[in-house]
Design a protein around this motif. Structure first.
Motif, PDB file in Angstrom:
ATOM      1  N   ILE A 446       1.281  -1.053   0.192  1.00  0.00           N
ATOM      2  CA  ILE A 446       0.175   0.009  -0.591  1.00  0.00           C
ATOM      3  C   ILE A 446       0.882   1.602  -0.003  1.00  0.00           C
ATOM      4  O   ILE A 446       0.920   2.287  -1.044  1.00  0.00           O
ATOM      5  CB  ILE A 446      -0.884   0.172   1.207  1.00  0.00           C
ATOM      6  CG1 ILE A 446      -1.748  -1.022   1.483  1.00  0.00           C
ATOM      7  CG2 ILE A 446      -1.920   1.519   1.563  1.00  0.00           C
ATOM      8  CD1 ILE A 446      -2.968  -1.288   2.041  1.00  0.00           C
ATOM      9  N   ALA A 447       1.717   1.069   0.802  1.00  0.00           N
ATOM     10  CA  ALA A 447       2.810   2.762   0.664  1.00  0.00           C
ATOM     11  C   ALA A 447       3.302   2.681  -0.533  1.00  0.00           C
ATOM     12  O   ALA A 447       3.764   3.901  -0.521  1.00  0.00           O
ATOM     13  CB  ALA A 447       4.081   2.117   1.938  1.00  0.00           C
ATOM     14  N   PHE A 448       3.840   1.571  -1.212  1.00  0.00           N
ATOM     15  CA  PHE A 448       4.554   1.392  -2.729  1.00  0.00           C
ATOM     16  C   PHE A 448       3.717   2.807  -3.272  1.00  0.00           C
ATOM     17  O   PHE A 448       3.715   3.445  -4.176  1.00  0.00           O
ATOM     18  CB  PHE A 448       4.653   1.173  -3.089  1.00  0.00           C
ATOM     19  CG  PHE A 448       6.049  -0.095  -2.391  1.00  0.00           C
ATOM     20  CD1 PHE A 448       6.681   0.898  -1.820  1.00  0.00           C
ATOM     21  CD2 PHE A 448       5.949  -0.944  -2.999  1.00  0.00           C
ATOM     22  CE1 PHE A 448       7.582  -0.620  -1.528  1.00  0.00           C
ATOM     23  CE2 PHE A 448       7.129  -2.268  -3.312  1.00  0.00           C
ATOM     24  CZ  PHE A 448       8.066  -1.585  -2.154  1.00  0.00           C
ATOM     25  N   GLY A 449       2.413   2.897  -2.932  1.00  0.00           N
ATOM     26  CA  GLY A 449       1.238   4.424  -3.580  1.00  0.00           C
ATOM     27  C   GLY A 449       1.989   5.368  -3.511  1.00  0.00           C
ATOM     28  O   GLY A 449       1.807   6.505  -4.569  1.00  0.00           O
ATOM     29  N   ALA A 464      -6.375   0.988   3.030  1.00  0.00           N
ATOM     30  CA  ALA A 464      -6.573  -0.586   3.018  1.00  0.00           C
ATOM     31  C   ALA A 464      -8.891  -0.539   3.647  1.00  0.00           C
ATOM     32  O   ALA A 464      -9.254  -0.880   2.828  1.00  0.00           O
ATOM     33  CB  ALA A 464      -6.543  -0.974   3.926  1.00  0.00           C
ATOM     34  N   GLU A 465      -9.068   0.460   4.329  1.00  0.00           N
ATOM     35  CA  GLU A 465     -10.638   0.487   4.207  1.00  0.00           C
ATOM     36  C   GLU A 465     -11.344   1.094   3.672  1.00  0.00           C
ATOM     37  O   GLU A 465     -12.150   0.299   2.801  1.00  0.00           O
ATOM     38  CB  GLU A 465     -10.991   0.948   5.610  1.00  0.00           C
ATOM     39  CG  GLU A 465     -10.302   0.675   7.056  1.00  0.00           C
ATOM     40  CD  GLU A 465     -10.539   1.890   8.143  1.00  0.00           C
ATOM     41  OE1 GLU A 465     -10.997   2.869   7.950  1.00  0.00           O
ATOM     42  OE2 GLU A 465     -10.961   1.403   9.294  1.00  0.00           O
ATOM     43  N   GLN A 500      -6.714  -7.508  -5.992  1.00  0.00           N
ATOM     44  CA  GLN A 500      -6.934  -6.237  -6.342  1.00  0.00           C
ATOM     45  C   GLN A 500      -7.471  -5.614  -5.889  1.00  0.00           C
ATOM     46  O   GLN A 500      -7.067  -4.557  -6.180  1.00  0.00           O
ATOM     47  CB  GLN A 500      -8.315  -7.051  -7.368  1.00  0.00           C
ATOM     48  CG  GLN A 500      -8.525  -5.881  -8.579  1.00  0.00           C
ATOM     49  CD  GLN A 500      -9.466  -6.692  -9.497  1.00  0.00           C
ATOM     50  OE1 GLN A 500     -10.251  -6.614 -10.077  1.00  0.00           O
ATOM     51  NE2 GLN A 500      -8.880  -5.913 -11.102  1.00  0.00           N
ATOM     52  N   LYS A 501      -8.160  -5.748  -4.367  1.00  0.00           N
ATOM     53  CA  LYS A 501      -8.747  -4.655  -3.566  1.00  0.00           C
ATOM     54  C   LYS A 501      -7.095  -4.384  -3.272  1.00  0.00           C
ATOM     55  O   LYS A 501      -7.380  -2.557  -1.792  1.00  0.00           O
ATOM     56  CB  LYS A 501      -8.850  -4.891  -2.366  1.00  0.00           C
ATOM     57  CG  LYS A 501     -10.393  -5.505  -3.080  1.00  0.00           C
ATOM     58  CD  LYS A 501     -11.537  -6.490  -1.632  1.00  0.00           C
ATOM     59  CE  LYS A 501     -12.294  -6.405  -1.593  1.00  0.00           C
ATOM     60  NZ  LYS A 501     -13.197  -7.482  -0.906  1.00  0.00           N
ATOM     61  N   LEU A 502      -5.530  -4.961  -2.903  1.00  0.00           N
ATOM     62  CA  LEU A 502      -5.010  -4.004  -2.051  1.00  0.00           C
ATOM     63  C   LEU A 502      -3.914  -3.626  -3.593  1.00  0.00           C
ATOM     64  O   LEU A 502      -3.689  -1.773  -3.243  1.00  0.00           O
ATOM     65  CB  LEU A 502      -4.190  -5.572  -2.131  1.00  0.00           C
ATOM     66  CG  LEU A 502      -2.266  -4.905  -1.663  1.00  0.00           C
ATOM     67  CD1 LEU A 502      -3.222  -4.653   0.927  1.00  0.00           C
ATOM     68  CD2 LEU A 502      -1.641  -5.893  -0.928  1.00  0.00           C
TER      69      LEU A 502
END
Length: 604
Positions: A446-449, A464-465, A500-502
């Motif tokens: 996620i943080a790679f975003g 994530a939520e 995919q959600k990730l």
């Protein structure tokens, strides 16, 4: 056509290798050079000492031991033994230090290649020539620079040894020195021919190597393992890999056989020339023109010279091959035009982003993928792209995201032409259909975003939520710090929908004003897909969203829909407008809707 190296190219590549080694470990370079020079000086001293000892031994050999200083002879022998022992120790120390230097240079040079590849424009990856260049650069990055430095040091040692031997020849018969040097020419010529042939073969096999690597990945990677076994492809892929390898082995075998005879002939010729020099020396001894001690020392030096010349020719052969590859490495690294990005500028939203007469052609393609595209995106809008596979939707999305530069036409942001693709990318979050599954921690995924910012766990959890995956991630053994890859210790895996959600959570975390969603729900179940699209305006409020989807139930609520066909926009408007015109969009929508309509009455 295989490029050839000029003397200038070779010197430039050698200097480049020294610079890279110096940058990687300057202390190591100085240490290795110092040890090698010390060894060379010791060898020269031993040769001079040997000459004096031969003069002391000759009276004993003729039976006239009177007046011979045996203590001097014993001292000389002791010094020779000590020099040999010290030389052996120095060689051992040099070998160990060379290994450390090689590893450090490897890290430095491979880092350069990876840095260059990471900051090469995406379009280059569509060009097969780029992949050949990358293949050769990767090959050159592994031990070639350090090898060149080691060989240059060894060549310096050879040069000093030759100078020491030359001093002996000059005092004996200076005209023999050129003859002795000429004996090495056949060896150098054979080594040069073989070097050129080996590089030419490797240059032509760059794509062969890439195919082999791809087949190796198919046979060894976890993600492909299930389908390989389901289709029983293991033996077939292994056979193809073996065939590709056989092509290289056949070429190498043919090359070795061809040049082995040339090298044997060169050695025979060189040996014959040395025999001629030896015969000349003994003729001078018999004529009384040269003393026996001088001749004996000279022949010992000649043996060393012959040995060193043979070593030097082999070194030049190996170093020449390395210099060829180092030129490839230098060209690849120098071709990178985009520097590492500095501190990120603040993300500024745009009011409008327009494509005017946009055209794009992939490298090597015969015709454009996009033709004269005109499209407008406004802040706060949801824009949809629809069309058959191959109509150019994803390519257009990559241009709008700044991943490709258009071949023709202009991108205009807030009335200003876009000239900085990096800035455009900085303001965009993309979820591709074939998104990357980073086999690192969930936190990293996620943080790679937005790697420019310091990771914030609260923001990561919120992303994530928003994507609907927080509950599952928090239930993992180590929560967000769980490694997502069963290949690693204590790692686990996610389902396709969870991955995919990730990826969507990564887009949320990026917090960009422009969001591109390319088939973002392909792996989601119908309920999860419906939940996401029901909240998409709320989740991306104030942002511009470009949505690519084959599911018309997902795009019908978009503010504007563009229909692409064969790289052209053929229709655009709202869902209601497009249905009213009964064009291509209406045909596609009704065709898909028919699949959900049952023509069979329900059973009583």
């Amino acid at each position: 056509m295989t490029p050839r190296l000029t003397v200038r190219d070779m010197c430039g590549a050698a200097v480049h290798a020294v610079r890279m080694s110096w940058a990687a470990d300057r202390r190591g370079v100085l240490t290795v050079v110092g040890l090698q020079l010390t060894t060379a000086v010791g060898l020269a001293g031993a040769l001079l000492l040997l000459r004096g000892m031969v003069g002391d031994v000759m009276p004993l050999a003729r039976g006239g031991g009177a007046g011979v200083d045996l203590s001097r002879l014993v001292s000389g022998l002791s010094v020779l033994v000590a020099l040999g022992a010290v030389g052996g120790i120095l060689q051992s120390l040099s070998g160990m230090r060379q290994q450390i230097l090689t590893d450090r240079v490897d890290r430095h040079v491979i880092s350069l290649v990876l840095r260059t590849a990471a900051h090469t424009e995406l379009l280059e990856f569509e060009d097969p020539d780029f992949h050949d260049q990358l293949q050769r650069a990767v090959h050159a990055s592994r031990r070639e620079p350090a090898k060149v430095v080691m060989m240059l040091v060894a060549m310096l040692q050879v040069a000093l040894t030759v100078l020491a031997i030359a001093g002996v020849f000059i005092t004996m018969a200076w005209w023999l020195l050129p003859l002795a040097a000429l004996s090495a020419l056949p060896l150098f010529k054979a080594a040069k021919d073989r070097r050129n042939a080996v590089y030419a073969m490797h240059h032509s096999l760059a794509e062969n190597h890439r195919r082999r690597q791809y087949l190796e990945q198919l046979l060894t990677r976890r993600d492909e393992a299930k389908e390989i076994r389901a289709l029983n492809l293991g033996a077939t892929l292994h056979t193809r890999w073996d065939s590709e390898y056989a092509q290289e082995l056949t070429g190498m075998t043919r090359l070795i056989r061809t040049y082995a005879w040339r090298e044997i002939s060169a050695k025979l010729l060189s040996g014959a020339m040395i025999v001629g020099v030896i015969a000349s020396v003994w003729a001078l001894v018999n004529a009384g023109m040269v003393s026996l001690p001088a001749a004996s020392t000279g022949l010992a030096g000649l043996w060393l010279l012959s040995s060193r010349m043979g070593t030097a020719s082999q070194m030049l052969n190996n170093m020449g091959q390395s210099l060829y590859f180092l030129k490839d490495l230098h060209n690849f690294v120098a071709a990178a035009v985009e520097p590492l990005p500095g501190p990120a500028a603040p993300v500024r939203p745009f009011r409008t982003l327009r494509a005017r007469d946009l055209t794009f052609t992939y490298p090597g393609a015969n015709r454009p993928t996009l033709h004269g595209i005109d499209i407008s995106l406004h802040q706060g809008e949801i824009i949809a792209l629809v069309g058959a596979n191959g109509s150019g939707k994803t390519t257009l999305a990559k241009l709008l995201a700044g991943l490709y530069a258009p071949t023709g036409g202009t991108l205009v942001r807030d009335s200003h032409p876009v000239t900085d693709l990096h800035q455009l990318r900085h303001c965009c979050a993309v979820v591709f259909q074939d998104f990357v599954r980073y086999k690192l921690t969930a936190h990293d995924n996620i943080a790679f975003g937005r790697v420019d910012d310091q990771p914030h766990h609260s923001r990561i959890r919120y992303a994530a939520e928003s994507a609907g995956v927080a509950t599952h991630l928090e239930s993992l053994p180590d929560g967000y710090q769980t490694v997502l890859g069963r290949e690693f210790t204590d790692g686990t895996d996610l389902s396709g929908g969870q991955w995919q959600k990730l990826a969507i959570a990564r887009a949320f975390y990026r917090d960009a004003p422009f969001v591109i969603l390319d088939e973002p729900t392909a792996a989601l179940d119908p309920q999860a897909e419906a939940d996401l699209f029901a909240r998409i305006r709320q989740l991306f409020a104030g942002r511009t969203v470009l949505l690519i989807s084959h599911r018309f139930s997902s795009v019908r609520s978009a503010d504007r829909i563009y229909v692409l066909d064969s790289g052209r926009v053929i229709e655009h408007g709202t869902h209601t407008q497009l249905m009213r015109t009964q064009g291509r969009y209406a045909d596609l929508f009704l065709t898909q809707a028919a699949g959900y309509l049952s023509t069979t009455p329900p059973a009583p």
